[in-house]
Write an enzyme that holds these catalytic residues in place. Structure first.
Site, PDB file in Angstrom:
ATOM      1  CG  PHE A 155      -1.900   1.221   1.078  1.00 44.52           C
ATOM      2  CD1 PHE A 155      -3.069   1.110   0.338  1.00 44.52           C
ATOM      3  CD2 PHE A 155      -1.592   2.461   1.618  1.00 44.52           C
ATOM      4  CE1 PHE A 155      -3.917   2.203   0.169  1.00 44.52           C
ATOM      5  CE2 PHE A 155      -2.434   3.560   1.452  1.00 44.52           C
ATOM      6  CZ  PHE A 155      -3.604   3.420   0.717  1.00 44.52           C
ATOM      7  CG  ASP A 241       5.626   3.893   1.574  1.00 44.54           C
ATOM      8  OD1 ASP A 241       5.665   4.651   2.569  1.00 44.54           O
ATOM      9  OD2 ASP A 241       4.617   3.769   0.856  1.00 44.54           O
ATOM     10  CE  LYS A 270       0.046   6.822   6.777  1.00 44.08           C
ATOM     11  NZ  LYS A 270      -1.358   7.045   6.509  1.00 44.08           N
TER      12      LYS A 270
HETATM   13  N1  PLP Z   1       2.392   4.714   2.034  1.00 41.70           N
HETATM   14  C1  PLP Z   1       2.009   4.025   3.111  1.00 41.70           C
HETATM   15  C2  PLP Z   1       2.861   2.911   3.619  1.00 41.70           C
HETATM   16  C3  PLP Z   1       0.804   4.341   3.755  1.00 41.70           C
HETATM   17  O1  PLP Z   1       0.414   3.646   4.816  1.00 41.70           O
HETATM   18  C4  PLP Z   1       0.022   5.390   3.239  1.00 41.70           C
HETATM   19  C5  PLP Z   1      -1.269   5.745   3.871  1.00 41.70           C
HETATM   20  O2  PLP Z   1      -1.837   5.039   4.653  1.00 41.70           O
HETATM   21  C6  PLP Z   1       0.467   6.087   2.107  1.00 41.70           C
HETATM   22  C7  PLP Z   1       1.662   5.721   1.545  1.00 41.70           C
HETATM   23  C8  PLP Z   1      -0.358   7.191   1.509  1.00 41.70           C
HETATM   24  O3  PLP Z   1      -0.284   8.330   2.262  1.00 41.70           O
HETATM   25  P1  PLP Z   1      -1.372   9.504   2.027  1.00 41.70           P
HETATM   26  O4  PLP Z   1      -2.681   8.965   2.462  1.00 41.70           O
HETATM   27  O5  PLP Z   1      -0.865  10.646   2.865  1.00 41.70           O
HETATM   28  O6  PLP Z   1      -1.344   9.826   0.562  1.00 41.70           O
END
Ligand code: PLP
Length: 422
Positions: A155, A241, A270
């Site tokens: 994700f 990530d 975040k």
């Molecule tokens: N990458 C990871 C691992 C995430 O958990 C999330 C969101 O939950 C994102 C990217 C996407 O972040 P955003 O919702 O700020 O676009």
């Protein structure tokens, strides 16, 4: 207690205030989420309050954005001060906060360059662009042939490019056509990675060190380290990530540090802002970052003075309050308590996680409503959590939680689980 202000045209006299707010969102908002039926209007530290004044422990922390706790006073102060000074200049001009924040980020995480964006998805998009650009201009991959290896159940966000690498049907169905250039392999599978890396057109390996959204899956110990070794051997960028796992959440500053891995390209979001403002960033070395030239990437709001002021304070709070160390210690207590609970019931079959990013697995099929119903009971008893996928409940409180509070929360979880009837 909140008041509804403007009349809700969908409200009826016998609806509670919460029901009125829910009806309002339902009537005027997109139905792209399935929230728990709780309407929040206030937060402080580990606590949030609903519009009727009921107090809850927040065990989601806005998907790990609120690591520093709700409405942290130091971050609030930095934000208010900067709001009264300068908020947005765009990158058409220099400003007196961006360079300072970039240096802060680089020194904090050990990199040469930082590129600030807003959402986690944008930071991932930035990482994809950097990996491709580097692939063509430094590695010598033929035009438009670059491949990024991603893994099953990943994700990384919701853009059309990012979902092109997703294996989750609900994220992808009827959103095609999809972006080419991704090869998907199983997570935590070194032989599959070795095979995929034989393709000389691979420019990046794009992974989460723990898969949060998928249900808090951890690779076997050694996987991240081997992934780093294999990437180096094959001249491939390791793109990590850490949007959800980063900044103290797993009991280390970065989850990669559990295996002493320093990703070539670090993706953050975040908790960079402690939940005050959308801030994300990509950190890397000069060679990779400088492949992008003026006009080739950007964002109106990315790296604005307000974001910078908030970010530096939010990161300083993590250090000053030793939140990473606290996450490690509180996480140990939490998992111990959950393992003890598993001995008393067969409703919980597994607890897994690191630091304060944990999940419990409920003994039921993933299609059933059991985990959802348990979360409803948690809420009734003053604790907010949500299933990630089906029967998996993610439990991730703000990192400011104390041992007394974590025990109180484990008592709530235990009480609900022991009394739950399917
Ligand atoms: N990458 C990871 C691992 C995430 O958990 C999330 C969101 O939950 C994102 C990217 C996407 O972040 P955003 O919702 O700020 O676009």
């Amino acid at each position: 207690m909140a008041t509804l202000g403007q009349a809700v045209d969908t409200a009826t006299e016998n609806m509670t205030l919460s029901q009125q707010y829910m009806a309002l969102e339902d009537r005027y908002g997109a139905h792209n989420y399935h929230p728990l039926p709780v309407v929040l209007s206030r937060g402080n530290g580990v606590y949030v309050w609903d519009v009727e004044g009921k107090k809850y422990f927040d065990f989601l922390s806005a998907y790990s954005a609120v690591n520093q706790g709700h409405c942290h006073p130091r971050i609030a102060h930095a934000m208010i001060e900067q709001i009264q000074t300068l908020t947005l200049t765009s990158r058409a001009f220099y400003n007196d906060k961006l360079g300072e924040c970039e240096r802060y980020l680089c020194e904090y995480f050990g990199y040469e360059k930082a590129l600030m964006m807003n959402s986690g998805a944008e930071a991932n998009e930035t990482a994809i662009k950097l990996a491709r650009k580097w692939g063509y201009e430094k590695k010598g991959i033929p035009a438009n042939q670059a491949v990024i290896i991603a893994v099953e159940k990943n994700f990384h966000g919701r853009t059309t490019t990012i979902i092109s690498a997703s294996t989750d049907k609900s994220a992808t169905k009827n959103f095609g056509p999809y972006m080419p250039g991704f090869q998907i392999i199983p997570y935590d599978d070194v032989p599959a990675l070795e095979t995929a890396l034989k393709n000389p057109n691979v420019c990046g390996l794009w992974i989460e060190p723990m898969q949060g959204e998928a249900g808090v899956y951890m690779p076997q110990e050694g996987y991240l380290h081997q992934a780093q070794t294999l990437c180096r051997k094959n001249n491939v960028i390791l793109m990590m990530d850490e949007v959800q796992t980063g900044i103290g959440r797993t009991g280390k500053l970065l989850a990669s540090h559990h295996e002493n891995v320093q990703p070539d390209l670090l993706i953050l979001g975040k908790a960079l802002s402690g939940g005050f403002y959308p801030v994300s960033a990509v950190l890397t070395n000069d060679e990779i970052m400088l492949t992008i030239k003026p006009g080739q990437h950007g964002s109106t709001f990315g790296g604005n003075p307000l974001a910078c002021a908030v970010t530096m304070t939010a990161l300083q709070v993590i250090k000053d309050e030793k939140l990473t160390e606290n996450a490690a210690a509180m996480g140990d207590i939490f998992r111990q308590r959950m393992r003890a609970l598993m001995k008393k019931t067969d409703l919980v079959t597994l607890v897994r996680g690191k630091g304060l990013l944990n999940a419990i697995v409920i003994n039921d099929s993933s299609e059933s409503e059991t985990a959802w119903n348990i979360c409803l009971q948690f809420a009734e008893n003053g604790l907010l959590a949500k299933p990630t996928h089906g029967n998996i409940i993610r439990l991730a409180p703000p990192l400011v939680i104390t041992s007394e509070q974590i025990h109180e929360c484990c008592d709530i979880i235990e009480k609900v689980i022991m009394n739950f009837k399917k």
